[in-house]
Design an enzyme around this catalytic site. Structure first.
Site, short mmCIF file in Angstrom:
data_model
loop_
_atom_site.label_atom_id
_atom_site.label_comp_id
_atom_site.label_asym_id
_atom_site.label_seq_id
_atom_site.Cartn_x
_atom_site.Cartn_y
_atom_site.Cartn_z
N GLU A 54 -5.93 19.54 -18.15
CA GLU A 54 -6.89 18.47 -17.96
C GLU A 54 -8.23 19.09 -17.60
OE1 GLU A 54 -5.61 15.57 -15.11
OE2 GLU A 54 -3.85 15.00 -16.29
N HIS A 88 -6.44 10.34 -16.81
CA HIS A 88 -5.88 10.39 -15.46
C HIS A 88 -6.54 9.33 -14.57
CE1 HIS A 88 -3.68 13.33 -12.56
NE2 HIS A 88 -3.54 12.07 -12.16
N ARG A 116 2.63 13.79 -13.73
CA ARG A 116 1.73 14.94 -13.70
C ARG A 116 1.79 15.64 -15.05
NH1 ARG A 116 -0.59 12.89 -10.34
NH2 ARG A 116 -1.20 13.59 -8.27
#
Length: 382
Positions: free
Chosen positions: A324, A343, A295
């Protein structure tokens, strides 16, 4: 729970098991294979023991994902439901439609989000989240924490994410980004000016931080490439044969000092947020490669940039960042020794196929009252 409630749940459980002679009482061969291959864990207690377990209806959000035959998925769900009513939702449905369905459903297969938790009625007892990350499963009440069982797809994306991590590692150690840049400029450049001096992977040491489902798959592949693998995990020092040593969380900095490659496979919790910071990078072996597929918020981005600029880190492969999307102004974009992917490490037709199989299997378990797979403790965050 009172003895009367326990007796009532037990009666309901056995009635459900005997309600249909066609009930599927064991996992499908595909589900059983995944359980064994990836080490999926069932809850210690049957879901029928949960308060007010009565599987009358389940809502399913059907996502059009690569590798998924929607009609086949629906048919498998209908078979697994064993008479439990299913209402199918699709991404284009209005919030009013979703709210109306969620208000009366006992179970939900889809995405655990604040809106789902807000719209859920008092009868909701189970949510199966299509993805591993529980970051968006917020806004729950204390009552919901106590009454709703959450499951997810942990370990199912492990193979795809592990391959993505190894792909980034090989690309960095073989100077692939530099060659790609030369290709876009139509230059036949045999000696990239910014080439890595890392050498081959064989006999190098990889530290896997977070030896869970994803970390184990990364470790397996690194070992297969001839690397020495060490790891940390929160719960114990136990690990598979291909991991030479497993340390606890408080040994992270000491173990980082001996690693040529560090792979972040941690979930995001209050304990892991910002764990890869200046102190951590200062403790690493100079020139080490940092891979992040856990993460983004586990890494302090400014400290990562500093470590890369100073040469303390030799390179980084980042599938996750903080924030992000990564801002266009971030210096990470322009670093020749950094690979950034948005991601997407888990994205794979095989990942989605495994997710479909386990969603169906957990519906079967919910309908028949048996222990669910991949239960999540929201208080811990995983």
């Amino acid at each position: 729970m009172t003895k009367l409630q326990q007796l009532s749940n037990a009666i309901a459980f056995f009635l459900a098991l005997s309600s249909s002679s066609f009930a599927q009482t064991t996992p499908s061969p595909e589900a059983q294979a995944l359980i064994e291959e990836l080490g999926l864990r069932a809850a210690t207690a049957p879901v029928a023991n949960r308060p007010d377990w009565r599987p009358r209806n389940v809502a399913v959000l059907v996502l059009p994902l690569p590798g998924i035959d929607v009609d086949e998925f629906k048919q498998a769900l209908q078979k697994a439901a064993d008479g439990t009513d299913i209402t199918f939702l699709k991404p284009g449905d209005s919030s009013e439609t979703q709210a109306q369905v969620l208000k009366s459903t006992d179970g939900f297969i889809g995405l655990c989000t604040p809106s789902v938790l807000k719209q859920a009625g008092q009868n909701l007892r189970w949510i199966h989240n299509y993805f591993v990350g529980m970051d968006m499963c917020k806004g729950y009440s204390e009552t919901q924490l106590d009454t709703i069982t959450i499951t997810n797809t942990k370990r199912l994306s492990g193979p795809a994410i592990a391959e993505h991590a190894i792909a980034m590692l090989l690309a960095l150690t073989r100077d692939v980004p530099a060659y790609v840049r030369a290709q876009t400029e139509r230059r036949f450049q045999r000696s990239p000016q910014t080439g890595m001096k890392f050498g081959e992977l064989k006999n190098k040491t990889m530290l896997v931080v977070g030896l869970g489902g994803i970390g184990t798959e990364i470790a397996r592949r690194a070992h297969g490439l001839g690397m020495r693998v060490i790891a940390t995990r929160r719960s114990s020092r136990a690990g598979p044969d291909f991991v030479e040593r497993v340390g606890l969380s408080n040994e992270l900095h000491d173990m980082a000092a001996e690693a040529d490659v560090i792979a972040n496979a941690l979930p995001l919790t209050s304990e892991t947020a910002g764990i890869f910071n200046r102190d951590f990078f200062d403790a690493t072996k100079r020139g080490a490669i940092f891979l992040s597929v856990g993460r983004g918020k586990s890494t302090v981005t400014a400290d990562l940039v500093t470590a890369l600029e100073s040469g303390q880190l030799g390179a980084a492969g980042l599938d996750v960042t903080d924030p992000e999307p990564l801002p266009k102004s971030s210096p990470l974009w322009d670093m020749p020794n950094v690979i950034i992917t948005p991601h997407v490490a888990a994205a794979s037709a095989d990942t989605f196929r495994r997710g479909q199989i386990i969603a169906v299997e957990n519906l079967r378990r919910f309908a028949t009252g048996t222990p669910l797979l991949n239960e999540v403790d929201l208080r811990k965050g995983y």
